[in-house]
Design a protein around this motif. Structure first.
Motif, PDB file in Angstrom:
ATOM      1  N   UNK A  43       1.011  -1.141   0.065  1.00 19.88           N
ATOM      2  CA  UNK A  43       0.091   0.145  -0.012  1.00 19.88           C
ATOM      3  C   UNK A  43       0.749   1.194   0.034  1.00 19.88           C
ATOM      4  N   UNK A  44       0.487   2.347  -0.313  1.00 22.83           N
ATOM      5  CA  UNK A  44       1.178   3.706  -0.426  1.00 22.83           C
ATOM      6  C   UNK A  44       2.202   3.886   0.736  1.00 22.83           C
ATOM      7  N   UNK A  75       0.427   0.411  -9.454  1.00 21.02           N
ATOM      8  CA  UNK A  75      -0.699  -0.009  -9.872  1.00 21.02           C
ATOM      9  C   UNK A  75      -1.771  -0.299  -8.568  1.00 21.02           C
ATOM     10  N   UNK A  76      -3.206  -0.125  -8.944  1.00 19.29           N
ATOM     11  CA  UNK A  76      -4.230  -0.352  -7.996  1.00 19.29           C
ATOM     12  C   UNK A  76      -5.272  -1.538  -8.190  1.00 19.29           C
ATOM     13  N   UNK A  86      -5.749   1.663   0.151  1.00 14.48           N
ATOM     14  CA  UNK A  86      -5.974   0.639  -0.763  1.00 14.48           C
ATOM     15  C   UNK A  86      -4.699  -0.126  -1.253  1.00 14.48           C
ATOM     16  N   UNK A  87      -4.854  -1.233  -1.747  1.00 14.18           N
ATOM     17  CA  UNK A  87      -3.643  -2.149  -2.182  1.00 14.18           C
ATOM     18  C   UNK A  87      -3.130  -1.211  -3.312  1.00 14.18           C
ATOM     19  N   UNK A  88      -1.648  -0.969  -3.131  1.00 17.19           N
ATOM     20  CA  UNK A  88      -1.027  -0.156  -4.300  1.00 17.19           C
ATOM     21  C   UNK A  88       0.099  -1.267  -4.504  1.00 17.19           C
ATOM     22  N   UNK A  89       0.544  -1.341  -5.690  1.00 22.11           N
ATOM     23  CA  UNK A  89       1.495  -2.383  -6.210  1.00 22.11           C
ATOM     24  C   UNK A  89       2.670  -1.661  -6.988  1.00 22.11           C
ATOM     25  N   UNK A  90       4.065  -1.784  -6.805  1.00 27.59           N
ATOM     26  CA  UNK A  90       4.846  -1.282  -7.388  1.00 27.59           C
ATOM     27  C   UNK A  90       5.487  -2.322  -8.313  1.00 27.59           C
TER      28      UNK A  90
END
Length: 154
Positions: A43-44, A75-76, A86-90
């Motif tokens: 996440x962020x 990406x979310x 929210x889930x946040x993916x690098x």
């Protein structure tokens, strides 16, 4: 007058920036973006903490060499948001690379000085950046604005 052109014997890769400047990748470290994530979820806040930690480590590893972050793609995915948002993916692989090029200052001896910059970026797979395969942000680096001249290692 004889002019010396210094070419590194063992550069990992050579990139030609959009500006036309050639830069040599002297050192590259790959790490898994989430390999040490034992609890929680991407996440962020977790991503920002990870990025700050990688930047600090790069600064400590090469004192005096400027460090630049290429902002990663975030990406979310449509997944349940937890308590941290929210889930946040690098991208899966964090890369820290140290690049060298000719001196920025034309008054510097071209044999004794090199310009240097350490760059942090993220990519999907562990591969060497080269030519057209390099992350777009690498080719667009503002070398003259970001790098710094230093004495070349003997």
């Amino acid at each position: 007058m004889q002019q010396h052109v210094r070419t590194p014997a063992l550069a990992l890769a050579r990139l030609v920036l959009a500006s036309g400047r050639s830069v040599d990748l002297a050192e590259l470290r790959f790490t898994s973006t989430y390999g040490d994530l034992l609890e929680g979820y991407p996440c962020k806040p977790v991503n920002d903490l990870r990025i700050r930690g990688l930047l600090r480590a790069a600064e400590r590893a090469r004192p005096g060499t400027p460090v630049h972050l290429l902002p990663p793609r975030r990406e979310y995915p449509d997944q349940y948001a937890g308590g941290l948002g929210p889930v946040e993916v690098l991208p899966a692989v964090a890369c820290v690379g140290t690049f060298h090029s000719t001196a920025l200052d034309p008054a510097h001896d071209p044999v004794a000085y090199r310009s240097r910059l350490t760059v942090l970026w993220f990519q999907a797979t562990p591969r060497l950046p080269s030519g057209c395969d390099a992350e777009p942000g690498l080719r667009d680096l503002d070398w003259t604005g970001l790098a710094r001249d230093a004495r070349a290692l003997a």
